[in-house]
Write a protein that holds these residues in place. Structure first.
Motif, mmCIF file in Angstrom:
data_model
loop_
_atom_site.group_PDB
_atom_site.id
_atom_site.type_symbol
_atom_site.label_atom_id
_atom_site.label_comp_id
_atom_site.label_asym_id
_atom_site.label_seq_id
_atom_site.Cartn_x
_atom_site.Cartn_y
_atom_site.Cartn_z
ATOM 1 N N ARG A 5 -13.021 -6.230 -2.906
ATOM 2 C CA ARG A 5 -12.087 -5.210 -2.114
ATOM 3 C C ARG A 5 -10.681 -5.446 -2.609
ATOM 4 N NH1 ARG A 5 -11.525 -4.847 4.290
ATOM 5 N NH2 ARG A 5 -10.320 -3.108 4.267
ATOM 6 N N MET A 6 -9.891 -4.381 -2.980
ATOM 7 C CA MET A 6 -8.461 -4.477 -3.087
ATOM 8 C C MET A 6 -7.574 -3.935 -2.309
ATOM 9 S SD MET A 6 -6.281 -4.318 -6.739
ATOM 10 C CE MET A 6 -6.763 -2.590 -7.317
ATOM 11 N N ILE A 7 -6.479 -4.342 -1.528
ATOM 12 C CA ILE A 7 -5.693 -3.874 -0.681
ATOM 13 C C ILE A 7 -4.384 -4.144 -0.919
ATOM 14 C CG2 ILE A 7 -4.714 -3.968 2.000
ATOM 15 C CD1 ILE A 7 -7.501 -5.405 2.385
ATOM 16 N N PHE A 8 -3.533 -2.894 -1.131
ATOM 17 C CA PHE A 8 -2.160 -3.158 -1.777
ATOM 18 C C PHE A 8 -1.428 -3.046 -0.394
ATOM 19 C CE2 PHE A 8 1.608 -0.907 -3.440
ATOM 20 C CZ PHE A 8 2.039 -1.756 -4.235
ATOM 21 N N ILE A 9 -0.045 -3.948 -0.231
ATOM 22 C CA ILE A 9 0.771 -3.653 0.746
ATOM 23 C C ILE A 9 2.115 -3.722 0.134
ATOM 24 C CG2 ILE A 9 1.895 -4.998 2.832
ATOM 25 C CD1 ILE A 9 -1.077 -5.872 3.296
ATOM 26 N N GLN A 163 -0.830 2.232 -10.768
ATOM 27 C CA GLN A 163 -2.166 1.728 -11.049
ATOM 28 C C GLN A 163 -2.827 1.149 -10.230
ATOM 29 O OE1 GLN A 163 -1.544 -0.064 -14.899
ATOM 30 N NE2 GLN A 163 -3.812 -0.114 -15.080
ATOM 31 N N ILE A 164 -2.282 0.398 -9.646
ATOM 32 C CA ILE A 164 -2.627 -0.426 -8.346
ATOM 33 C C ILE A 164 -3.358 0.355 -7.397
ATOM 34 C CG2 ILE A 164 -2.512 -2.254 -6.654
ATOM 35 C CD1 ILE A 164 -0.417 -3.569 -8.831
ATOM 36 N N VAL A 165 -2.459 1.116 -6.669
ATOM 37 C CA VAL A 165 -2.733 2.147 -5.539
ATOM 38 C C VAL A 165 -4.048 2.940 -6.146
ATOM 39 C CG1 VAL A 165 -2.178 3.956 -4.254
ATOM 40 C CG2 VAL A 165 -0.580 2.056 -4.485
#
Length: 187
Positions: A5-9, A163-165
């Motif tokens: 799982r990847m979460i961006f803050i 790209q990350i989001v």
């Protein structure tokens, strides 16, 4: 290999984004049995302010009563990916510092090469199967600069954030300590 799982803050300087990321990681840790918390610190104590900031982050993690393992990795983060397993929870703090390190410590000049390198770092961490929380700064909201270096920096960071989001399961913007869910499930 199973992706985690990847979460961006993201948020501005001193917005509370790192504290939010650490709280989120600790909450995930409490919900999931047999997990380990890992903090991947990209900062380099290059001046008094950065030395103080690093010390404050270390103190905050120690005060959290969570058992953090800290990894100092200013660049080439992909090299430590094999150290993590699918039950681990990773916090990478932060993408903008990682970008700075590639541009100024590694003296990489080609924007696309820098983007590919950071994406390699992020992808390798995610491909361990672990949950990864990526922290970054919002600096692309500024008025366009006449400085070629600042323009290149904003271009790279904007492309990375998109790209990350685009790949992230969820994304948050933190302002004045208040997280706003921009993508995915609100925590």
């Amino acid at each position: 290999m199973e992706e985690g799982r990847m979460i961006f803050i993201s948020g501005g300087v001193r917005s509370g984004k790192s504290s939010f990321a650490e709280r989120m990681a600790t909450e995930l840790h409490l919900q999931l049995p047999n997990t380990k918390l890992h903090y991947i610190a990209c900062g380099v104590a290059s001046d008094k302010e950065m030395t103080e900031r690093i010390a404050r982050h270390q103190k905050d993690r120690q005060a959290s009563n969570a058992n953090w393992e800290t990894w100092e990795s200013p660049y080439d983060v992909y090299k430590i990916a094999s150290s993590f397993g699918k039950t681990d929870i990773l916090v990478l703090d932060c993408v903008t510092t990682l970008l700075n390190n590639y541009l100024f410590l590694r003296e990489m000049e080609d924007a696309e090469q820098v983007i590919q390198q950071i994406w390699k770092d992020v992808s390798n961490l995610r491909n361990t199967g672990a949950a990864i929380i990526l922290v970054s700064n919002e600096v692309v909201h500024e008025i366009p600069s006449s400085s070629e270096l600042v323009q290149r920096y904003q271009y790279i960071l904007g492309k990375l954030h998109q790209q990350i989001v685009g790949e992230a399961d969820s994304a948050y913007l933190v302002e004045a300590g208040l997280p706003v869910c921009m993508k995915g499930e609100k925590r």
